[in-house]
Motif scaffolding. Structure first.
Motif, PDB file in Angstrom:
ATOM      1  N   PHE A  11       0.871  -1.174   0.000  1.00 53.76           N
ATOM      2  CA  PHE A  11       0.000   0.000   0.000  1.00 53.76           C
ATOM      3  C   PHE A  11       0.909   1.225   0.000  1.00 53.76           C
ATOM      4  N   ALA A  12       1.002   1.932  -1.129  1.00 54.80           N
ATOM      5  CA  ALA A  12       1.944   3.045  -1.305  1.00 54.80           C
ATOM      6  C   ALA A  12       1.193   4.374  -1.316  1.00 54.80           C
ATOM      7  N   VAL A  13       1.452   5.220  -0.322  1.00 55.73           N
ATOM      8  CA  VAL A  13       0.754   6.492  -0.131  1.00 55.73           C
ATOM      9  C   VAL A  13       1.571   7.637  -0.714  1.00 55.73           C
ATOM     10  N   THR A  14       0.884   8.577  -1.408  1.00 57.34           N
ATOM     11  CA  THR A  14       1.526   9.748  -1.997  1.00 57.34           C
ATOM     12  C   THR A  14       0.703  10.989  -1.670  1.00 57.34           C
ATOM     13  N   PRO A  15       1.341  12.032  -1.106  1.00 54.18           N
ATOM     14  CA  PRO A  15       0.596  13.272  -0.833  1.00 54.18           C
ATOM     15  C   PRO A  15       0.249  13.998  -2.125  1.00 54.18           C
ATOM     16  N   THR A  16      -0.919  14.653  -2.139  1.00 55.20           N
ATOM     17  CA  THR A  16      -1.359  15.448  -3.284  1.00 55.20           C
ATOM     18  C   THR A  16      -1.842  16.799  -2.765  1.00 55.20           C
ATOM     19  N   ALA A  17      -2.167  17.704  -3.659  1.00 52.74           N
ATOM     20  CA  ALA A  17      -2.675  19.018  -3.255  1.00 52.74           C
ATOM     21  C   ALA A  17      -3.998  18.893  -2.512  1.00 52.74           C
ATOM     22  N   GLY A  18      -4.797  17.884  -2.836  1.00 52.91           N
ATOM     23  CA  GLY A  18      -6.113  17.737  -2.234  1.00 52.91           C
ATOM     24  C   GLY A  18      -6.212  16.647  -1.186  1.00 52.91           C
ATOM     25  N   GLY A  19      -5.105  16.147  -0.691  1.00 51.87           N
ATOM     26  CA  GLY A  19      -5.138  15.075   0.298  1.00 51.87           C
ATOM     27  C   GLY A  19      -4.060  14.055   0.021  1.00 51.87           C
ATOM     28  N   TYR A  20      -4.462  12.790  -0.035  1.00 51.13           N
ATOM     29  CA  TYR A  20      -3.517  11.696  -0.261  1.00 51.13           C
ATOM     30  C   TYR A  20      -4.134  10.692  -1.227  1.00 51.13           C
ATOM     31  N   GLU A  21      -3.302  10.118  -2.055  1.00 47.33           N
ATOM     32  CA  GLU A  21      -3.714   9.035  -2.934  1.00 47.33           C
ATOM     33  C   GLU A  21      -2.821   7.844  -2.634  1.00 47.33           C
ATOM     34  N   ALA A  22      -3.339   6.671  -2.871  1.00 52.71           N
ATOM     35  CA  ALA A  22      -2.564   5.457  -2.649  1.00 52.71           C
ATOM     36  C   ALA A  22      -2.828   4.471  -3.776  1.00 52.71           C
ATOM     37  N   ARG A  78       3.371   8.293  -9.019  1.00 46.04           N
ATOM     38  CA  ARG A  78       4.034   9.583  -9.223  1.00 46.04           C
ATOM     39  C   ARG A  78       3.172  10.429 -10.146  1.00 46.04           C
ATOM     40  N   PHE A  79       3.343  11.757 -10.052  1.00 43.93           N
ATOM     41  CA  PHE A  79       2.570  12.702 -10.850  1.00 43.93           C
ATOM     42  C   PHE A  79       3.470  13.410 -11.842  1.00 43.93           C
ATOM     43  N   ASP A  80       2.892  13.772 -12.987  1.00 42.70           N
ATOM     44  CA  ASP A  80       3.609  14.527 -14.016  1.00 42.70           C
ATOM     45  C   ASP A  80       3.560  16.006 -13.639  1.00 42.70           C
ATOM     46  N   ASP A  81       4.705  16.637 -13.462  1.00 42.03           N
ATOM     47  CA  ASP A  81       4.762  18.059 -13.098  1.00 42.03           C
ATOM     48  C   ASP A  81       4.293  18.971 -14.228  1.00 42.03           C
ATOM     49  N   ARG A  82       4.312  18.487 -15.461  1.00 43.32           N
ATOM     50  CA  ARG A  82       3.969  19.320 -16.615  1.00 43.32           C
ATOM     51  C   ARG A  82       2.517  19.202 -17.043  1.00 43.32           C
ATOM     52  N   ILE A  83       1.879  18.084 -16.749  1.00 43.19           N
ATOM     53  CA  ILE A  83       0.505  17.855 -17.210  1.00 43.19           C
ATOM     54  C   ILE A  83      -0.382  17.559 -15.998  1.00 43.19           C
ATOM     55  N   GLY A  85      -3.104  16.319 -13.552  1.00 41.30           N
ATOM     56  CA  GLY A  85      -3.983  15.152 -13.591  1.00 41.30           C
ATOM     57  C   GLY A  85      -3.348  13.892 -14.138  1.00 41.30           C
ATOM     58  N   ARG A  86      -2.159  13.977 -14.695  1.00 43.11           N
ATOM     59  CA  ARG A  86      -1.513  12.769 -15.226  1.00 43.11           C
ATOM     60  C   ARG A  86      -0.767  12.060 -14.103  1.00 43.11           C
ATOM     61  N   ARG A  87      -1.034  10.765 -13.993  1.00 48.51           N
ATOM     62  CA  ARG A  87      -0.393   9.926 -12.987  1.00 48.51           C
ATOM     63  C   ARG A  87       0.359   8.801 -13.681  1.00 48.51           C
ATOM     64  N   PHE A  88       1.447   8.406 -13.065  1.00 44.93           N
ATOM     65  CA  PHE A  88       2.206   7.241 -13.518  1.00 44.93           C
ATOM     66  C   PHE A  88       2.241   6.244 -12.367  1.00 44.93           C
ATOM     67  N   VAL A  89       1.897   5.012 -12.648  1.00 47.91           N
ATOM     68  CA  VAL A  89       1.995   3.958 -11.649  1.00 47.91           C
ATOM     69  C   VAL A  89       3.042   2.968 -12.165  1.00 47.91           C
ATOM     70  N   PHE A  90       4.190   2.974 -11.512  1.00 53.84           N
ATOM     71  CA  PHE A  90       5.253   2.022 -11.841  1.00 53.84           C
ATOM     72  C   PHE A  90       4.992   0.757 -11.030  1.00 53.84           C
ATOM     73  N   PHE A  91       5.258  -0.397 -11.609  1.00 56.37           N
ATOM     74  CA  PHE A  91       4.964  -1.655 -10.926  1.00 56.37           C
ATOM     75  C   PHE A  91       5.918  -2.751 -11.367  1.00 56.37           C
ATOM     76  N   ASP A  92       6.002  -3.777 -10.559  1.00 53.08           N
ATOM     77  CA  ASP A  92       6.739  -4.988 -10.897  1.00 53.08           C
ATOM     78  C   ASP A  92       5.747  -6.021 -11.404  1.00 53.08           C
ATOM     79  N   GLY A  93       6.242  -6.960 -12.153  1.00 58.06           N
ATOM     80  CA  GLY A  93       5.422  -8.053 -12.641  1.00 58.06           C
ATOM     81  C   GLY A  93       6.314  -9.248 -12.926  1.00 58.06           C
ATOM     82  N   THR A  94       5.736 -10.276 -13.466  1.00 63.38           N
ATOM     83  CA  THR A  94       6.497 -11.463 -13.854  1.00 63.38           C
ATOM     84  C   THR A  94       5.905 -12.013 -15.144  1.00 63.38           C
ATOM     85  N   TYR A  95       6.708 -12.829 -15.810  1.00 63.02           N
ATOM     86  CA  TYR A  95       6.136 -13.666 -16.856  1.00 63.02           C
ATOM     87  C   TYR A  95       6.789 -15.029 -16.771  1.00 63.02           C
ATOM     88  N   LYS A  96       6.021 -16.004 -17.161  1.00 65.92           N
ATOM     89  CA  LYS A  96       6.474 -17.387 -17.067  1.00 65.92           C
ATOM     90  C   LYS A  96       7.297 -17.753 -18.292  1.00 65.92           C
TER      91      LYS A  96
END
Length: 124
Positions: A11-22, A78-83, A85-96
């Motif tokens: 559960f990854a929490v990030t502060p925003t201008a209007g509160g917090y998003e996770a 993470r949020f885009d400083d230039r645009i 409302g744009r959010r980036f969600v980086f994640f790990d995954g796997t493939y078999k």
């Protein structure tokens, strides 16, 4: 924080201008991932140790096998400083792989790009 049956992970929490998003993942340990497995987004006015305070949970990615990844986990928001409302969600995954041995998987890293509020989007 969350009931064991939710299978919540990172559960990854990030502060925003209007509160917090996770963002968080719900993992699957079985051969078939349930529809609830994948990446989720939610928000709160203040960071809270009470899951009920985190509202508007929305699934932003399923755990479907996409070839280069399945079962996303360990998200980071993470949020885009230039645009606004744009959010980036980086994640790990796997493939078999077809490799013999005790660990026939390869780890991957991906990025989900979201414009606007995730609650307005459908799971990918």
């Amino acid at each position: 924080f969350a009931p064991e049956e939710m299978k919540m992970f990172d559960f990854a929490v990030t502060p925003t201008a209007g509160g917090y998003e996770a963002v968080f993942s719900r993992v699957s340990l079985g051969p078939e991932a349930p529809a609830s497995a994948g990446l989720w987004w939610c928000r709160a006015d203040v960071p809270s140790a009470n899951l009920a305070d985190w509202r508007d949970p929305v699934q932003i990615m399923t755990a479907a096998d996409r070839g280069w990844h399945s079962g996303p986990w360990k998200p980071c928001l993470r949020f885009d400083d230039r645009i606004p409302g744009r959010r980036f969600v980086f994640f790990d995954g796997t493939y078999k792989t077809d490799a013999p041995g005790p660990f026939p998987f390869v780890f991957t890293v991906g990025c989900l790009e979201i414009d606007g509020t995730p609650g307005d989007k459908h799971p990918a």
